[in-house]
Design a protein around this motif. Structure first.
Motif, PDB file in Angstrom:
ATOM      1  N   MET A  62       0.834  -1.211   0.000  1.00 29.54           N
ATOM      2  CA  MET A  62       0.000   0.000   0.000  1.00 29.54           C
ATOM      3  C   MET A  62       0.865   1.256   0.000  1.00 29.54           C
ATOM      4  O   MET A  62       0.577   2.232  -0.706  1.00 29.54           O
ATOM      5  CB  MET A  62      -0.921  -0.005   1.209  1.00 29.54           C
ATOM      6  CG  MET A  62      -1.986  -1.116   1.158  1.00 29.54           C
ATOM      7  SD  MET A  62      -3.044  -1.139   2.621  1.00 29.54           S
ATOM      8  CE  MET A  62      -3.822   0.479   2.477  1.00 29.54           C
ATOM      9  N   VAL A  63       1.970   1.219   0.813  1.00 32.49           N
ATOM     10  CA  VAL A  63       2.856   2.391   0.835  1.00 32.49           C
ATOM     11  C   VAL A  63       3.534   2.550  -0.520  1.00 32.49           C
ATOM     12  O   VAL A  63       3.684   3.670  -1.041  1.00 32.49           O
ATOM     13  CB  VAL A  63       3.887   2.243   1.960  1.00 32.49           C
ATOM     14  CG1 VAL A  63       4.925   3.359   1.875  1.00 32.49           C
ATOM     15  CG2 VAL A  63       3.206   2.286   3.324  1.00 32.49           C
ATOM     16  N   GLY A  64       3.915   1.428  -1.121  1.00 31.90           N
ATOM     17  CA  GLY A  64       4.535   1.500  -2.440  1.00 31.90           C
ATOM     18  C   GLY A  64       3.571   2.044  -3.486  1.00 31.90           C
ATOM     19  O   GLY A  64       3.971   2.802  -4.380  1.00 31.90           O
ATOM     20  N   LEU A  65       2.293   1.683  -3.416  1.00 31.12           N
ATOM     21  CA  LEU A  65       1.292   2.194  -4.358  1.00 31.12           C
ATOM     22  C   LEU A  65       1.110   3.699  -4.192  1.00 31.12           C
ATOM     23  O   LEU A  65       1.000   4.448  -5.189  1.00 31.12           O
ATOM     24  CB  LEU A  65      -0.040   1.461  -4.138  1.00 31.12           C
ATOM     25  CG  LEU A  65      -1.196   1.896  -5.017  1.00 31.12           C
ATOM     26  CD1 LEU A  65      -0.871   1.661  -6.498  1.00 31.12           C
ATOM     27  CD2 LEU A  65      -2.487   1.180  -4.630  1.00 31.12           C
ATOM     28  N   ALA A  66       1.103   4.149  -2.890  1.00 28.41           N
ATOM     29  CA  ALA A  66       0.946   5.597  -2.648  1.00 28.41           C
ATOM     30  C   ALA A  66       2.130   6.364  -3.213  1.00 28.41           C
ATOM     31  O   ALA A  66       1.974   7.458  -3.788  1.00 28.41           O
ATOM     32  CB  ALA A  66       0.799   5.858  -1.145  1.00 28.41           C
ATOM     33  N   LEU A  67       3.338   5.799  -3.045  1.00 29.66           N
ATOM     34  CA  LEU A  67       4.520   6.458  -3.576  1.00 29.66           C
ATOM     35  C   LEU A  67       4.475   6.489  -5.097  1.00 29.66           C
ATOM     36  O   LEU A  67       4.831   7.497  -5.728  1.00 29.66           O
ATOM     37  CB  LEU A  67       5.771   5.718  -3.090  1.00 29.66           C
ATOM     38  CG  LEU A  67       7.117   6.275  -3.556  1.00 29.66           C
ATOM     39  CD1 LEU A  67       7.312   7.712  -3.078  1.00 29.66           C
ATOM     40  CD2 LEU A  67       8.261   5.400  -3.064  1.00 29.66           C
ATOM     41  N   TRP A  68       3.964   5.434  -5.720  1.00 35.19           N
ATOM     42  CA  TRP A  68       3.898   5.376  -7.193  1.00 35.19           C
ATOM     43  C   TRP A  68       2.902   6.381  -7.745  1.00 35.19           C
ATOM     44  O   TRP A  68       3.129   6.980  -8.793  1.00 35.19           O
ATOM     45  CB  TRP A  68       3.507   3.955  -7.601  1.00 35.19           C
ATOM     46  CG  TRP A  68       3.388   3.770  -9.085  1.00 35.19           C
ATOM     47  CD1 TRP A  68       4.347   3.771 -10.011  1.00 35.19           C
ATOM     48  CD2 TRP A  68       2.153   3.602  -9.779  1.00 35.19           C
ATOM     49  NE1 TRP A  68       3.859   3.598 -11.263  1.00 35.19           N
ATOM     50  CE2 TRP A  68       2.469   3.482 -11.147  1.00 35.19           C
ATOM     51  CE3 TRP A  68       0.811   3.522  -9.391  1.00 35.19           C
ATOM     52  CZ2 TRP A  68       1.498   3.308 -12.129  1.00 35.19           C
ATOM     53  CZ3 TRP A  68      -0.134   3.332 -10.373  1.00 35.19           C
ATOM     54  CH2 TRP A  68       0.205   3.220 -11.728  1.00 35.19           C
ATOM     55  N   ARG A  69       1.825   6.616  -6.966  1.00 33.89           N
ATOM     56  CA  ARG A  69       0.809   7.577  -7.417  1.00 33.89           C
ATOM     57  C   ARG A  69       1.206   9.004  -7.083  1.00 33.89           C
ATOM     58  O   ARG A  69       0.499   9.945  -7.417  1.00 33.89           O
ATOM     59  CB  ARG A  69      -0.530   7.263  -6.773  1.00 33.89           C
ATOM     60  CG  ARG A  69      -1.102   5.909  -7.236  1.00 33.89           C
ATOM     61  CD  ARG A  69      -2.454   5.641  -6.640  1.00 33.89           C
ATOM     62  NE  ARG A  69      -3.402   6.691  -6.993  1.00 33.89           N
ATOM     63  CZ  ARG A  69      -4.645   6.792  -6.524  1.00 33.89           C
ATOM     64  NH1 ARG A  69      -5.075   5.894  -5.639  1.00 33.89           N
ATOM     65  NH2 ARG A  69      -5.436   7.769  -6.903  1.00 33.89           N
ATOM     66  N   GLY A  70       2.312   9.177  -6.386  1.00 27.76           N
ATOM     67  CA  GLY A  70       2.789  10.530  -6.087  1.00 27.76           C
ATOM     68  C   GLY A  70       2.068  11.199  -4.944  1.00 27.76           C
ATOM     69  O   GLY A  70       2.040  12.437  -4.882  1.00 27.76           O
ATOM     70  N   LEU A  71       1.480  10.444  -4.047  1.00 26.00           N
ATOM     71  CA  LEU A  71       0.786  11.042  -2.911  1.00 26.00           C
ATOM     72  C   LEU A  71       1.801  11.611  -1.925  1.00 26.00           C
ATOM     73  O   LEU A  71       2.763  10.939  -1.550  1.00 26.00           O
ATOM     74  CB  LEU A  71      -0.085   9.999  -2.223  1.00 26.00           C
ATOM     75  CG  LEU A  71      -1.202   9.387  -3.097  1.00 26.00           C
ATOM     76  CD1 LEU A  71      -1.984   8.338  -2.326  1.00 26.00           C
ATOM     77  CD2 LEU A  71      -2.140  10.489  -3.600  1.00 26.00           C
ATOM     78  N   GLY A  72       1.595  12.839  -1.471  1.00 21.32           N
ATOM     79  CA  GLY A  72       2.563  13.504  -0.609  1.00 21.32           C
ATOM     80  C   GLY A  72       2.631  12.904   0.784  1.00 21.32           C
ATOM     81  O   GLY A  72       3.628  13.071   1.489  1.00 21.32           O
ATOM     82  N   GLY A  73       1.585  12.239   1.240  1.00 21.00           N
ATOM     83  CA  GLY A  73       1.607  11.693   2.603  1.00 21.00           C
ATOM     84  C   GLY A  73       1.956  10.225   2.658  1.00 21.00           C
ATOM     85  O   GLY A  73       1.583   9.549   3.628  1.00 21.00           O
ATOM     86  N   TRP A  74       2.669   9.755   1.626  1.00 21.27           N
ATOM     87  CA  TRP A  74       2.979   8.303   1.587  1.00 21.27           C
ATOM     88  C   TRP A  74       3.797   7.861   2.780  1.00 21.27           C
ATOM     89  O   TRP A  74       3.620   6.783   3.319  1.00 21.27           O
ATOM     90  CB  TRP A  74       3.706   7.926   0.291  1.00 21.27           C
ATOM     91  CG  TRP A  74       5.082   8.554   0.175  1.00 21.27           C
ATOM     92  CD1 TRP A  74       5.376   9.737  -0.389  1.00 21.27           C
ATOM     93  CD2 TRP A  74       6.304   8.004   0.684  1.00 21.27           C
ATOM     94  NE1 TRP A  74       6.694  10.023  -0.310  1.00 21.27           N
ATOM     95  CE2 TRP A  74       7.310   8.933   0.359  1.00 21.27           C
ATOM     96  CE3 TRP A  74       6.641   6.841   1.344  1.00 21.27           C
ATOM     97  CZ2 TRP A  74       8.629   8.738   0.705  1.00 21.27           C
ATOM     98  CZ3 TRP A  74       7.953   6.645   1.674  1.00 21.27           C
ATOM     99  CH2 TRP A  74       8.945   7.580   1.357  1.00 21.27           C
ATOM    100  N   TRP A  75       4.708   8.755   3.234  1.00 16.00           N
ATOM    101  CA  TRP A  75       5.539   8.355   4.362  1.00 16.00           C
ATOM    102  C   TRP A  75       4.771   8.338   5.672  1.00 16.00           C
ATOM    103  O   TRP A  75       5.061   7.562   6.575  1.00 16.00           O
ATOM    104  CB  TRP A  75       6.747   9.274   4.472  1.00 16.00           C
ATOM    105  CG  TRP A  75       6.395  10.748   4.598  1.00 16.00           C
ATOM    106  CD1 TRP A  75       6.072  11.609   3.599  1.00 16.00           C
ATOM    107  CD2 TRP A  75       6.329  11.475   5.821  1.00 16.00           C
ATOM    108  NE1 TRP A  75       5.803  12.862   4.087  1.00 16.00           N
ATOM    109  CE2 TRP A  75       5.966  12.790   5.481  1.00 16.00           C
ATOM    110  CE3 TRP A  75       6.554  11.147   7.164  1.00 16.00           C
ATOM    111  CZ2 TRP A  75       5.783  13.795   6.443  1.00 16.00           C
ATOM    112  CZ3 TRP A  75       6.398  12.147   8.100  1.00 16.00           C
ATOM    113  CH2 TRP A  75       6.012  13.449   7.744  1.00 16.00           C
ATOM    114  N   LEU A  76       3.735   9.250   5.764  1.00 17.62           N
ATOM    115  CA  LEU A  76       2.883   9.211   6.951  1.00 17.62           C
ATOM    116  C   LEU A  76       2.031   7.945   6.961  1.00 17.62           C
ATOM    117  O   LEU A  76       1.765   7.364   8.020  1.00 17.62           O
ATOM    118  CB  LEU A  76       2.002  10.449   7.010  1.00 17.62           C
ATOM    119  CG  LEU A  76       2.751  11.777   7.261  1.00 17.62           C
ATOM    120  CD1 LEU A  76       1.817  12.960   7.098  1.00 17.62           C
ATOM    121  CD2 LEU A  76       3.362  11.773   8.657  1.00 17.62           C
TER     122      LEU A  76
END
Length: 683
Positions: free
Chosen positions: A26-40
């Motif tokens: 899920m974190v990898g998907l958020a990072l791939w979509r460019g979401l700014g809060g992926w690390w949170l």
């Protein structure tokens, strides 16, 4: 007390690993979509996983256990030589004091004696048994206090800690030993057999290697003969056995000043003497029913070479047949009775009387043959009481009884005399045959001149008389009716056993000697047997390997047969003596395994000691210090040996406390999730 952080998951580990994989995805998907809060989002997932893993603080209450050092003290026989007992005692006290200085360390002492029988020093067995009683986690080291002469190196245990050896003995110790390297168990009488022995010096010997020494050799306890032989070389010794049965050959070297022990200066070899072929000359008079009995008896034994000289036609019988046609070849009387008479073991005269066939010179030669060690058996018939009796010849000098010229033709049952009950030729014959014996019907009346009357006939008249003449033996049987027993008349009797014993006694078989001292060994126990014709209590003097003496009383187990069982305090060579008889016997080897090598050496211990990085140090150079070393480091040096602290402990109590409540992790996860939503909502 000690503490550690542990994980006590609320869900099974496979579920947690699956959740971790899902969170990473899920974190990898958020990072791939460019979401700014992926690390949170990642921190929120980590908080949830941490809550499920349930990290806790584990605290233990520990009771420390002492380290253990094992000291194996070799108290075997070789450790009792010279000043080694004092060295051992001082070394034990020094090790005890050194270990006492170490923190939280205890010493366990194990003492090792002699092994069972002749096993030698079982040092590694004792070490393995001692380690089996010590927890491996507490073993800090092991020390062997020994002379290094062990006999079970293949049983060395796996050591988790350093192994050291402290060697007793002195640098100038030396010892001389005698070793028999080759000896046969059997040998044929009259033929040479080769024994191989070696006399060698070990250690710091004060004589050059090529020096000589004297060796004493004694057979069957007789007076020893002394020879000068070289040292440190294999010696080939030819030996010729003199009698059948067990021959005990003793080798000994005099003790030298300064050598460690004389226990290995002697050796005993026991060789059974067997006859290759027994040569018997049977001289028969006129034919009679018992003649075939003698022939069948002697021919039934495949080891007997029989020469039968028989007179089939008396000289006084005239039937017109030319003398040249009476035989195919001339009988070699001169060769037998003059040239080769000494080659016979036994000569039997069966109802023989003087007819001029054997000249007086031949009979004189038979007399001399007996006096020099030969044997003559006379089976007498009516001819023995006649004027032509063989007694009226030079043989009268060696015969034990004289005929009265009376022949008794009455039935009688042969009996064993009181003396015969004790004599090995006739002892126990009644028990072996069982029941009553059949009667004989002829008895030659005799007047004994000497010898031993062992069987009697009608009116207690002598029937079988035995005697020793010079170096030889003579037997006189005053009847020619022994064949009735062989035919089973009135139940028969022990004819075969009687004649067998009689022949073997005359050929000096040791088992049939009337005066004999013998012993049989089994482990450290010996059975002493004394045969004698005399009466009264008997005792034997036993000389132990250390030179001390002990009187052993014998019990009469059968007429003329005394026995006792003696338990030897140690293995080695024992000497038995009674009257003018003596013999030697070895309980185990004459030089026990413990004394084969007596010079202290660490060569055999080098393998197991080096494997643990331990050390081998001589006690004579001073006692080493005992230090603590870390595991894997060298554990020995000049003047010191090391042990490895183990730090073992016993857990008394365990407590587990969560690092944070589950709601705190959930609150933290919610905060990270809210932060991620707010950050991504502003974009």
């Amino acid at each position: 007390m000690s503490g550690a952080v542990i994980l006590d998951p609320l869900l099974p580990w496979p579920v947690l690993w699956a959740a971790l994989a899902l969170a990473v995805g899920m974190v990898g998907l958020a990072l791939w979509r460019g979401l700014g809060g992926w690390w949170l989002r990642g921190l929120a997932a980590a908080a949830v996983l941490a809550a499920l893993a349930n990290p806790s603080l584990q605290t233990e209450d520990r009771n420390p256990l002492s380290d253990i050092v094992v000291l194996v003290v070799d108290d075997s026989a070789s450790q009792r030589l010279a000043d080694r007992p004092d060295q051992t005692a001082q070394a034990v006290e020094a090790v005890r004091a050194e270990v006492a200085r170490l923190d939280n360390t205890e010493l366990r002492i194990v003492r090792l004696g002699d092994g069972q029988g002749n096993e030698g020093t079982l040092l590694m067995t004792a070490l393995a048994e001692a380690l089996a009683e010590v927890p491996r986690a507490r073993l800090a080291g092991a020390i062997l206090l020994t002379d290094g002469q062990l006999h079970d190196l293949d049983r060395a245990p796996d050591m988790p800690a350093p192994l050291h050896a402290l060697l007793t003995g002195q640098p100038d110790d030396w010892d001389r030993r005698l070793v028999v390297t080759n000896a046969p168990a059997f040998a044929i009488l009259g033929e040479e057999v080769m024994l191989t022995l070696r006399i060698e010096d070990q250690g710091a010997a004060p004589v050059p290697p090529d020096a000589t020494t004297q060796i004493d050799i004694a057979i069957d306890g007789a007076e020893p003969q002394t020879y000068t032989v070289p040292l440190n070389r294999d010696l080939e010794l030819p030996v010729m056995l003199e009698h059948a049965g067990r021959n005990v050959i003793q080798f000994s070297v005099a003790a030298q000043p300064g050598e460690l022990t004389d226990r290995n200066n002697a050796a005993v070899v026991q060789i059974n003497g067997v006859r290759d072929r027994l040569r018997v000359l049977l001289v028969s008079g006129e034919p009679h029913p018992g003649e075939r009995t003698w022939r069948n008896l002697l021919k039934s034994d495949s080891s007997v070479d029989l020469v039968h000289f028989t007179i089939l036609r008396p000289p006084e019988k005239q039937d017109g047949v030319p003398v040249s046609e009476l035989s195919l070849i001339a009988f070699p009387t001169r060769e037998l009775f003059l040239e080769k008479i000494d080659e016979f073991d036994l000569i039997v005269f069966d109802r023989y009387k003087r007819r001029g066939i054997l000249p007086m010179l031949y009979l004189e030669n038979v007399r001399d043959y007996v006096e020099k060690g030969g044997a003559v058996l006379i089976a007498a018939g009516p001819d023995f009481a006649s004027a032509e009796s063989i007694y009226r010849s030079p043989l009268a000098d060696i015969l034990p009884a004289e005929p009265t010229a009376r022949v008794i033709e009455e039935g009688y049952a042969p009996a064993i005399t009181d003396l015969g009950q004790r004599h090995p030729v006739t002892q126990g014959l009644k028990a072996e045959a069982g029941g009553e014996w059949g009667r004989w019907f002829r008895l030659i009346d005799l007047t004994p001149k000497g010898g031993q009357v062992v069987m009697s006939g009608l009116g207690d008249r002598p029937l079988l008389v035995l005697d020793r003449v010079g170096e030889g033996r003579v037997a006189l049987l005053a009847s020619d009716h022994a064949w009735l027993w062989n035919r089973g008349f009135e139940g028969g009797g022990p004819q075969l056993e009687l004649l067998r014993r009689l022949a073997h006694w005359m050929m000096r078989e040791p088992d049939l000697e009337e005066e004999a001292l013998s012993a049989e060994a089994e482990g450290r126990r010996m059975t002493i047997t004394r045969r004698t014709l005399s009466e009264g209590a008997r005792s034997v003097t036993v000389t132990r390997p250390d030179g001390s003496e002990e009187k052993v009383t014998l019990q009469e187990v059968a007429p003329g047969r005394f026995q006792a069982t003696y338990e030897g305090p140690e293995i080695g060579l024992y000497r038995l003596a009674d009257d003018d008889l003596d013999t030697v016997i070895a309980l185990g080897p004459a030089a026990p395994r413990e004394f084969e090598e007596t010079i202290a050496s660490g060569a055999r211990l080098a393998g197991p000691v080096d494997a643990t990085r331990g050390g081998i140090l001589p006690v004579s150079a001073g006692m080493p210090d005992i230090r603590t070393v870390r595991e894997g480091r060298a554990a020995a040096g000049r003047g010191w040996i090391g042990v490895t602290p183990r730090g073992a402990y016993l857990t008394a109590d365990v407590r587990i406390t969560p690092l944070a409540p589950a709601w705190a992790f959930l609150l933290l996860a919610a905060a990270f999730s809210l932060g991620a939503w707010l950050r991504e909502g502003r974009r």
